[in-house]
Write a protein that holds these residues in place. Structure first.
Motif, PDB file in Angstrom:
ATOM      1  N   VAL A  19     -34.140 -16.670  54.842  1.00  0.00           N
ATOM      2  CA  VAL A  19     -35.376 -16.488  54.317  1.00  0.00           C
ATOM      3  C   VAL A  19     -36.020 -14.535  54.358  1.00  0.00           C
ATOM      4  O   VAL A  19     -37.045 -14.168  52.708  1.00  0.00           O
ATOM      5  CB  VAL A  19     -36.145 -17.587  55.154  1.00  0.00           C
ATOM      6  N   ALA A  20     -35.989 -13.666  54.600  1.00  0.00           N
ATOM      7  CA  ALA A  20     -36.770 -13.059  54.932  1.00  0.00           C
ATOM      8  C   ALA A  20     -35.845 -11.621  53.552  1.00  0.00           C
ATOM      9  O   ALA A  20     -36.842 -11.291  53.302  1.00  0.00           O
ATOM     10  CB  ALA A  20     -36.495 -11.937  56.356  1.00  0.00           C
ATOM     11  N   MET A  21     -34.737 -12.111  53.730  1.00  0.00           N
ATOM     12  CA  MET A  21     -33.820 -10.688  52.357  1.00  0.00           C
ATOM     13  C   MET A  21     -34.192 -12.082  51.383  1.00  0.00           C
ATOM     14  O   MET A  21     -34.548 -11.115  50.543  1.00  0.00           O
ATOM     15  CB  MET A  21     -32.497 -11.632  52.740  1.00  0.00           C
ATOM     16  N   ILE A  22     -34.358 -12.974  50.619  1.00  0.00           N
ATOM     17  CA  ILE A  22     -34.902 -13.568  49.953  1.00  0.00           C
ATOM     18  C   ILE A  22     -36.305 -13.090  49.323  1.00  0.00           C
ATOM     19  O   ILE A  22     -36.603 -13.302  48.257  1.00  0.00           O
ATOM     20  CB  ILE A  22     -34.771 -15.457  49.844  1.00  0.00           C
ATOM     21  N   VAL A  23     -37.310 -12.953  50.354  1.00  0.00           N
ATOM     22  CA  VAL A  23     -38.607 -13.353  50.720  1.00  0.00           C
ATOM     23  C   VAL A  23     -38.838 -11.626  50.060  1.00  0.00           C
ATOM     24  O   VAL A  23     -39.562 -10.718  49.295  1.00  0.00           O
ATOM     25  CB  VAL A  23     -39.378 -13.353  50.975  1.00  0.00           C
ATOM     26  N   ALA A  24     -37.469 -10.662  50.372  1.00  0.00           N
ATOM     27  CA  ALA A  24     -37.979  -9.403  50.065  1.00  0.00           C
ATOM     28  C   ALA A  24     -37.377  -8.804  48.733  1.00  0.00           C
ATOM     29  O   ALA A  24     -38.019  -8.501  47.633  1.00  0.00           O
ATOM     30  CB  ALA A  24     -36.627  -8.475  50.819  1.00  0.00           C
ATOM     31  N   TYR A  25     -36.390  -9.832  48.375  1.00  0.00           N
ATOM     32  CA  TYR A  25     -35.266  -9.761  47.256  1.00  0.00           C
ATOM     33  C   TYR A  25     -37.026 -10.429  46.212  1.00  0.00           C
ATOM     34  O   TYR A  25     -36.789  -9.557  44.899  1.00  0.00           O
ATOM     35  CB  TYR A  25     -34.306 -10.549  47.168  1.00  0.00           C
ATOM     36  N   LEU A  26     -36.899 -11.334  45.813  1.00  0.00           N
ATOM     37  CA  LEU A  26     -38.457 -11.873  45.192  1.00  0.00           C
ATOM     38  C   LEU A  26     -40.066 -10.525  45.277  1.00  0.00           C
ATOM     39  O   LEU A  26     -40.459 -10.009  43.909  1.00  0.00           O
ATOM     40  CB  LEU A  26     -39.112 -13.436  45.610  1.00  0.00           C
ATOM     41  N   SER A  27     -39.956 -10.189  46.383  1.00  0.00           N
ATOM     42  CA  SER A  27     -41.165  -9.091  46.346  1.00  0.00           C
ATOM     43  C   SER A  27     -40.893  -7.703  45.798  1.00  0.00           C
ATOM     44  O   SER A  27     -41.629  -7.371  45.084  1.00  0.00           O
ATOM     45  CB  SER A  27     -41.412  -9.221  47.482  1.00  0.00           C
ATOM     46  N   ILE A  28     -39.630  -7.456  45.284  1.00  0.00           N
ATOM     47  CA  ILE A  28     -39.236  -6.388  44.649  1.00  0.00           C
ATOM     48  C   ILE A  28     -39.040  -6.445  43.527  1.00  0.00           C
ATOM     49  O   ILE A  28     -39.520  -6.234  42.604  1.00  0.00           O
ATOM     50  CB  ILE A  28     -38.067  -5.752  45.620  1.00  0.00           C
ATOM     51  N   GLN A  29     -38.045  -7.706  42.629  1.00  0.00           N
ATOM     52  CA  GLN A  29     -37.998  -8.133  42.376  1.00  0.00           C
ATOM     53  C   GLN A  29     -38.298  -8.625  40.485  1.00  0.00           C
ATOM     54  O   GLN A  29     -38.824  -8.671  39.901  1.00  0.00           O
ATOM     55  CB  GLN A  29     -35.710  -8.884  41.645  1.00  0.00           C
ATOM     56  N   TRP A  30     -39.420 -10.000  41.318  1.00  0.00           N
ATOM     57  CA  TRP A  30     -40.570 -10.846  40.647  1.00  0.00           C
ATOM     58  C   TRP A  30     -41.527 -10.183  40.806  1.00  0.00           C
ATOM     59  O   TRP A  30     -42.032 -10.600  39.414  1.00  0.00           O
ATOM     60  CB  TRP A  30     -39.651 -12.112  41.088  1.00  0.00           C
ATOM     61  N   TRP A  31     -41.877 -10.499  41.752  1.00  0.00           N
ATOM     62  CA  TRP A  31     -43.411  -9.752  42.196  1.00  0.00           C
ATOM     63  C   TRP A  31     -43.988  -8.336  41.850  1.00  0.00           C
ATOM     64  O   TRP A  31     -45.176  -7.872  41.813  1.00  0.00           O
ATOM     65  CB  TRP A  31     -43.546 -10.822  43.222  1.00  0.00           C
ATOM     66  N   LYS A  32     -42.815  -7.556  42.150  1.00  0.00           N
ATOM     67  CA  LYS A  32     -43.185  -6.122  41.972  1.00  0.00           C
ATOM     68  C   LYS A  32     -44.725  -5.698  42.967  1.00  0.00           C
ATOM     69  O   LYS A  32     -44.707  -5.074  42.688  1.00  0.00           O
ATOM     70  CB  LYS A  32     -43.484  -5.962  40.413  1.00  0.00           C
ATOM     71  N   LEU A  33     -44.344  -6.593  43.992  1.00  0.00           N
ATOM     72  CA  LEU A  33     -45.289  -5.406  45.024  1.00  0.00           C
ATOM     73  C   LEU A  33     -44.905  -4.041  45.639  1.00  0.00           C
ATOM     74  O   LEU A  33     -45.296  -3.942  46.291  1.00  0.00           O
ATOM     75  CB  LEU A  33     -44.937  -6.373  46.217  1.00  0.00           C
ATOM     76  N   PHE A  34     -42.991  -4.014  45.523  1.00  0.00           N
ATOM     77  CA  PHE A  34     -43.647  -2.828  46.385  1.00  0.00           C
ATOM     78  C   PHE A  34     -42.303  -1.438  45.061  1.00  0.00           C
ATOM     79  O   PHE A  34     -41.910  -2.162  44.067  1.00  0.00           O
ATOM     80  CB  PHE A  34     -41.624  -2.573  47.347  1.00  0.00           C
ATOM     81  N   THR A  35     -42.407  -0.817  45.462  1.00  0.00           N
ATOM     82  CA  THR A  35     -42.046   0.673  44.183  1.00  0.00           C
ATOM     83  C   THR A  35     -41.255   0.766  44.801  1.00  0.00           C
ATOM     84  O   THR A  35     -40.480   0.632  45.478  1.00  0.00           O
ATOM     85  CB  THR A  35     -43.234   2.068  44.467  1.00  0.00           C
TER      86      THR A  35
END
Length: 182
Positions: A19-35
């Motif tokens: 779950v942590a890995m999926i949330v990290a992937y989504l936050s970078i690829q889809w939600w663009k939360l991190f540069t």
């Protein structure tokens, strides 16, 4: 047959990791939360602080006088056979023989047991398996990582690396400093 409580324990230990890995992937690829710069900082934090501290915690709880001798011998036998096999394959098939030997050995024999393996075995077999896996992590850290470092240094010393340190040093130093007056 695998019982339902065993499946539950395995899922209980592994689902938080995934779950942590999926949330990290989504936050970078889809939600663009991190540069990309922030991702680089997170990677450096994990590589330079989290993994060494987790490794230290595992190694500090391992008693070297209470290690399973069958486990030590089987680990040494498995990794020696793997190293010999990759040496034969890379000698016969590959152009950059030594690079393929190092890469194949490191990928096949040094799994990510620290992050994924310990929770998985804890869920499947309990604390006794965690004790065995911590012994494998200790062997990896003390023997196999040292062997890999030796192989990397051997490759660099033999000039097998694509760029040597003298080439990079001569590229960075102006030619006026390379002349020596006697």
């Amino acid at each position: 047959m695998i019982s339902w409580p065993t499946i539950y324990h395995v899922l209980e230990e592994t689902v938080p990791l995934y779950v942590a890995m999926i949330v990290a992937y989504l936050s970078i690829q889809w939600w663009k939360l991190f540069t990309p710069e922030q991702c680089s900082g997170i990677n450096k934090f994990v590589a330079k602080f989290s993994i060494p501290l987790l490794s230290f915690q595992i190694l500090s709880t391992n008693n070297p006088y209470d290690m399973n001798l069958k486990l030590i011998f089987s680990d040494i036998l498995q990794k020696s056979i793997s190293l010999l096999g990759f040496a034969v394959i890379s000698k016969a098939c590959c152009v950059e023989k030594f690079d393929w030997l190092i890469t194949g050995f490191s990928l096949s024999t040094l799994p990510n047991t620290l992050i994924v393996g310990i929770p998985l075995l804890k869920g499947m077999y309990g604390n006794e398996a965690v004790k065995l896996l911590s012994q494998i992590v200790a062997l990896q850290s003390l023997i196999w990582y040292t062997l890999l470092l030796f192989l990397f240094e051997f490759r660099a010393a033999r000039g097998m690396d694509t760029t040597t340190s003298s080439e990079t040093a001569s590229k960075n130093i102006p030619t006026a400093f390379l002349k020596i007056d006697i």
